[in-house]
Every structure is written in C-alpha cells, then in structure tokens.
Design an enzyme around this catalytic site. Structure first.
Site, mmCIF file in Angstrom:
data_model
loop_
_atom_site.group_PDB
_atom_site.id
_atom_site.type_symbol
_atom_site.label_atom_id
_atom_site.label_comp_id
_atom_site.label_asym_id
_atom_site.label_seq_id
_atom_site.Cartn_x
_atom_site.Cartn_y
_atom_site.Cartn_z
ATOM 1 N N ARG A 50 1.058 -1.164 0.073
ATOM 2 C CA ARG A 50 -0.133 -0.072 0.090
ATOM 3 C C ARG A 50 0.831 1.134 -0.047
ATOM 4 O O ARG A 50 1.196 1.726 1.097
ATOM 5 C CB ARG A 50 -1.043 0.034 1.298
ATOM 6 C CG ARG A 50 -1.942 -1.103 1.417
ATOM 7 C CD ARG A 50 -2.583 -1.221 2.721
ATOM 8 N NE ARG A 50 -3.699 -2.379 2.729
ATOM 9 C CZ ARG A 50 -4.219 -2.814 3.859
ATOM 10 N NH1 ARG A 50 -4.015 -1.974 4.854
ATOM 11 N NH2 ARG A 50 -5.084 -3.741 3.728
ATOM 12 N N ASP A 52 1.806 5.035 -0.102
ATOM 13 C CA ASP A 52 1.295 6.416 0.463
ATOM 14 C C ASP A 52 1.068 7.481 -0.691
ATOM 15 O O ASP A 52 1.357 7.279 -1.592
ATOM 16 C CB ASP A 52 2.284 6.837 1.414
ATOM 17 C CG ASP A 52 2.409 5.918 2.799
ATOM 18 O OD1 ASP A 52 1.582 5.100 3.073
ATOM 19 O OD2 ASP A 52 3.683 6.143 3.272
ATOM 20 N N ARG A 197 11.475 5.937 3.453
ATOM 21 C CA ARG A 197 11.366 7.481 3.661
ATOM 22 C C ARG A 197 12.183 7.858 4.872
ATOM 23 O O ARG A 197 13.036 8.916 4.918
ATOM 24 C CB ARG A 197 10.174 8.087 3.500
ATOM 25 C CG ARG A 197 9.279 8.149 2.244
ATOM 26 C CD ARG A 197 7.986 8.609 2.287
ATOM 27 N NE ARG A 197 7.754 9.644 2.782
ATOM 28 C CZ ARG A 197 6.423 9.984 3.105
ATOM 29 N NH1 ARG A 197 5.471 9.271 3.145
ATOM 30 N NH2 ARG A 197 6.566 11.382 3.567
#
Length: 244
Positions: A50, A52, A197
């Site tokens: 999934r 972002d 990230r």
C-alpha cells in the site's frame, strides 16, 4: 473464476495513496472503478503493498478474481481504456488461484531519487526530493551497510503504524549518482510504514555530516522513532519491482 495478476505503473501525485479511502482519490479506487465499468460487477483488487500519498510505482503488482471470459492478456487493454492517464496496466496474466499479490510476495524493491541541482526542479517537482547541496555519498554508502540483514526497524517506522511485527530483512541497499541526481535502492522482504522514507532522511543527515555513518546500529537498537532522522517527502519514492 480466473485469478489475474496485474503489473501497474502510476504517478501517485494526484492520489491519497493506494488504499481506498472515503472521499479521496486513490489508486485502488481508480482500478476498481475501471473493473466495474468493464464487468458491471464490483471486484476487489489486492496490491503487493500500500503505497502512501504522492508515492509512485513502476512495478506495483495487484491481483483480482473474475468469472468473465476475457483472455488474460486483454485485461491490460480493457483496463487502460478505462483508467486515467496517470495509471497504466503494463501487463496482465492469469496465475494460479493460490496467488495472492501481497502474501505471495517474497521481496520488494523501492527506489528513491534526490536532486542536488542548485535550482529547484519544475518538471520533476513531483518526482524527486530537491536538496540543493552536496551530500557525502561515500559516507552514505558506509552507513547503508548497517541496514543489511534482519533487524527490528521500529526506529524507522512512521506514526500510527498498525503492524505488530517490526522485524524486516533487508537484502540490498545501493546508491548511484548521475550528474546531480542520486538514486538509492532498498530491497527487503517487507517494509514498515514510511520505513524507506525515514531511512532516506537519515542517510541524507549522514551525507550532511549531521550523523556518523556508524550511527545506524545505535538507531536500530534504540527502537525509538525519535532516534532516526527526518522523513523524506513522498514524491521521490517509487515501488520498482515485486519479487515472487
């Protein structure tokens, strides 16, 4: 019922991520809407991961089941005729009924792109993280070795994450540079929310001499998000490939 596997490319700029959300445009919603137009049925689609909001994909994988007599390779054409231009099905193929886009995946490969150009980008503003200063790539590569292997990545997990298992096995971390663009690739068996990230943000702090290349071990052992660096913005991140 046939199980169909899709490989999908998308520009995530206009979307609130992969997962369907109320009153928000998402990749999943766009694909399921296209499937409804084609089949006149509601069909749920499952992704390998999934992504972002704002994150892109070159090789996202998704699967669904249908009883329609559409040849497997024609689903690509049918879906692309019904999808918006920033989402494209690259391949469609029939797979065994036991295939599950998420749970059958062995590893995923993510890529992050950083622009070091002195001027802010215009065309690529939604595709790179602009950092207008030099980074010590040798120090960053030295730090990357600390991520390899099986570790508890709690320190690199984003807020409000729901996972109860913070253990991930990272098999590869690499950095290449081309003119004023740095490309970092990370491959692992699984990823926590915002893990890539946060790794990228921490590595850039190493590259700016705000952290030692040897600090990664201490950050992992802290099991505390406050021990790691900033969270890099989403627009530089791409899901490149899913291995099965």
């Amino acid at each position: 019922m046939s199980t169909i596997k899709l490989t999908i490319e998308y520009d995530g700029t206009a979307y609130a991520g992969w997962q369907r959300q109320p009153n928000q445009p998402t990749i999943q919603a766009a694909l399921e809407t296209a499937l409804t137009r084609i089949t006149q049925q509601h069909i749920s689609i499952i992704a390998a991961g999934r992504t972002d909001a704002g994150v892109h994909a070159r090789g996202q994988v998704a699967s669904f089941q249908s009883d329609k007599s559409i040849p497997a390779d024609k689903w690509k054409l049918a879906l692309n005729s019904a999808l918006p231009p920033d989402i494209s099905v690259v391949t469609s193929e029939r797979v065994p009924e036991s295939f599950h886009a998420r749970y059958s995946a062995k590893e995923k490969l993510y890529e992050y792109r950083i622009s070091n150009h002195p001027a802010r980008p215009a065309i690529d503003r939604h595709r790179v993280w602009h950092l207008p200063y030099e980074l010590d790539t040798q120090a960053m590569r030295q730090a990357m070795s600390g991520f390899i292997g099986r570790h508890d990545f709690t320190s690199f997990q984003g807020p409000r994450a729901s996972t109860s298992d913070p253990i991930c096995v990272v098999s590869e971390v690499s950095l290449t540079s081309d003119l004023m663009t740095l490309t970092i690739q990370i491959q692992a068996n699984r990823f926590l929310k915002q893990m890539v990230r946060t790794i990228i943000g921490t590595l850039t702090e190493v590259g700016r001499y705000k952290r030692s290349p040897d600090s990664i071990t201490d950050i992992l052992q802290a099991k505390d998000r406050r021990a790691a660096g900033v969270t890099a913005p989403p627009q530089g991140l791409y899901l490149i490939h899913v291995l099965y």
